[in-house]
Design a protein around this motif. Structure first.
Motif, mmCIF file in Angstrom:
data_model
loop_
_atom_site.group_PDB
_atom_site.id
_atom_site.type_symbol
_atom_site.label_atom_id
_atom_site.label_comp_id
_atom_site.label_asym_id
_atom_site.label_seq_id
_atom_site.Cartn_x
_atom_site.Cartn_y
_atom_site.Cartn_z
ATOM 1 N N LEU A 8 -7.243 -1.006 -12.367
ATOM 2 C CA LEU A 8 -6.155 -0.099 -11.979
ATOM 3 C C LEU A 8 -5.879 -0.178 -10.482
ATOM 4 O O LEU A 8 -4.725 -0.097 -10.061
ATOM 5 N N ASP A 9 -6.921 -0.348 -9.679
ATOM 6 C CA ASP A 9 -6.710 -0.530 -8.239
ATOM 7 C C ASP A 9 -5.915 -1.809 -7.968
ATOM 8 O O ASP A 9 -5.035 -1.822 -7.117
ATOM 9 N N ASN A 42 -14.457 -5.392 -3.118
ATOM 10 C CA ASN A 42 -14.455 -4.341 -2.128
ATOM 11 C C ASN A 42 -13.148 -3.569 -2.222
ATOM 12 O O ASN A 42 -12.066 -4.135 -2.060
ATOM 13 N N LEU A 43 -13.249 -2.273 -2.450
ATOM 14 C CA LEU A 43 -12.080 -1.431 -2.648
ATOM 15 C C LEU A 43 -11.171 -1.408 -1.424
ATOM 16 O O LEU A 43 -9.944 -1.418 -1.544
ATOM 17 N N GLY A 44 -11.753 -1.418 -0.239
ATOM 18 C CA GLY A 44 -10.955 -1.420 0.987
ATOM 19 C C GLY A 44 -10.082 -2.653 1.099
ATOM 20 O O GLY A 44 -8.913 -2.569 1.499
ATOM 21 N N ILE A 45 -10.625 -3.795 0.725
ATOM 22 C CA ILE A 45 -9.859 -5.041 0.768
ATOM 23 C C ILE A 45 -8.736 -5.010 -0.261
ATOM 24 O O ILE A 45 -7.605 -5.418 0.026
ATOM 25 N N ILE A 46 -9.026 -4.500 -1.456
ATOM 26 C CA ILE A 46 -7.995 -4.403 -2.496
ATOM 27 C C ILE A 46 -6.864 -3.505 -2.031
ATOM 28 O O ILE A 46 -5.688 -3.848 -2.169
ATOM 29 N N ARG A 47 -7.194 -2.368 -1.448
ATOM 30 C CA ARG A 47 -6.149 -1.440 -0.994
ATOM 31 C C ARG A 47 -5.335 -2.021 0.156
ATOM 32 O O ARG A 47 -4.109 -1.857 0.199
ATOM 33 N N LEU A 48 -5.986 -2.707 1.071
ATOM 34 C CA LEU A 48 -5.276 -3.371 2.165
ATOM 35 C C LEU A 48 -4.342 -4.440 1.618
ATOM 36 O O LEU A 48 -3.175 -4.532 2.014
ATOM 37 N N PHE A 49 -4.841 -5.253 0.690
ATOM 38 C CA PHE A 49 -4.016 -6.275 0.058
ATOM 39 C C PHE A 49 -2.829 -5.644 -0.667
ATOM 40 O O PHE A 49 -1.689 -6.122 -0.554
ATOM 41 N N ASN A 50 -3.068 -4.564 -1.430
ATOM 42 C CA ASN A 50 -1.993 -3.879 -2.145
ATOM 43 C C ASN A 50 -0.920 -3.364 -1.203
ATOM 44 O O ASN A 50 0.273 -3.461 -1.493
ATOM 45 N N ASP A 51 -1.338 -2.797 -0.077
ATOM 46 C CA ASP A 51 -0.365 -2.297 0.904
ATOM 47 C C ASP A 51 0.531 -3.419 1.408
ATOM 48 O O ASP A 51 1.749 -3.278 1.461
ATOM 49 N N VAL A 52 -0.084 -4.534 1.761
ATOM 50 C CA VAL A 52 0.687 -5.680 2.259
ATOM 51 C C VAL A 52 1.592 -6.225 1.157
ATOM 52 O O VAL A 52 2.771 -6.497 1.383
ATOM 53 N N LEU A 53 1.049 -6.383 -0.039
ATOM 54 C CA LEU A 53 1.815 -6.902 -1.164
ATOM 55 C C LEU A 53 3.040 -6.034 -1.436
ATOM 56 O O LEU A 53 4.156 -6.540 -1.578
ATOM 57 N N TYR A 54 2.845 -4.728 -1.471
ATOM 58 C CA TYR A 54 3.956 -3.828 -1.768
ATOM 59 C C TYR A 54 4.968 -3.801 -0.627
ATOM 60 O O TYR A 54 6.171 -3.942 -0.850
ATOM 61 N N GLU A 55 4.485 -3.614 0.586
ATOM 62 C CA GLU A 55 5.384 -3.462 1.731
ATOM 63 C C GLU A 55 6.112 -4.749 2.103
ATOM 64 O O GLU A 55 7.251 -4.699 2.560
#
Length: 154
Positions: A53-54, A1-14
């Motif tokens: 890439l996501d 799920n793209l939404g979960i990947i993006r949420l995870f990426n935000d947390v991982l980066y921040e």
């Protein structure tokens, strides 16, 4: 799920990748591609280049904007170059596996991630106006490395 990947990426980066000290950042950078390959190996549906890439998007942010040049170099060496040389379908590893025909063990190669698409994305990141000038040349060089590897593989 793209939404979960993006949420995870935000947390991982921040929460991890954008903060010092470098120990945790280096550890995450070192593990990323290998763990992603292992997850891909056992997945019912292999990762496509878009999903790939996501998943690595926060690391591209480090490759283009990291405050610490050692962090940027680590991403270039341990993620982008390692993907190309060990986990892409144009790598020597994949070409050796192709010639051996051993189907009993699933490969760690990302068979559905088109290296040309990743190369194009690296070029786009290098071309972005907010890419740190210190890293632009290294990103263009990485793009050239990808293109050369694709040509050599045929």
């Amino acid at each position: 799920n793209l939404g979960i990947i993006r949420l995870f990426n935000d947390v991982l980066y921040e929460q991890a990748l954008s903060h010092t000290p470098n120990g945790l950042r280096f550890h995450l950078i070192d593990l990323c591609i290998e763990e992603l390959a292992k997850a891909n190996q056992t997945a019912d549906i292999p990762l496509t280049e878009a999903t790939f890439l996501d998943c690595v998007e926060p690391y591209f942010a480090l490759a283009s904007k990291a405050v610490d040049k050692n962090v940027q170099k680590r991403v270039m060496d341990k993620l982008l170059l390692r993907f190309l040389n060990e986990y892409s379908f144009v790598s020597d590893v994949a070409l050796r596996e192709d010639s051996k025909e051993h189907e009993e063990e699933k490969s760690l190669v990302f068979s559905e991630v088109h290296v040309g698409t990743v190369a194009k994305f690296i070029f786009e990141v290098a071309s972005e106006s907010d890419t740190d000038e210190r890293y632009r040349k290294a990103l263009y060089e990485m793009h050239k490395t990808y293109v050369r590897q694709i040509r050599e593989a045929g």
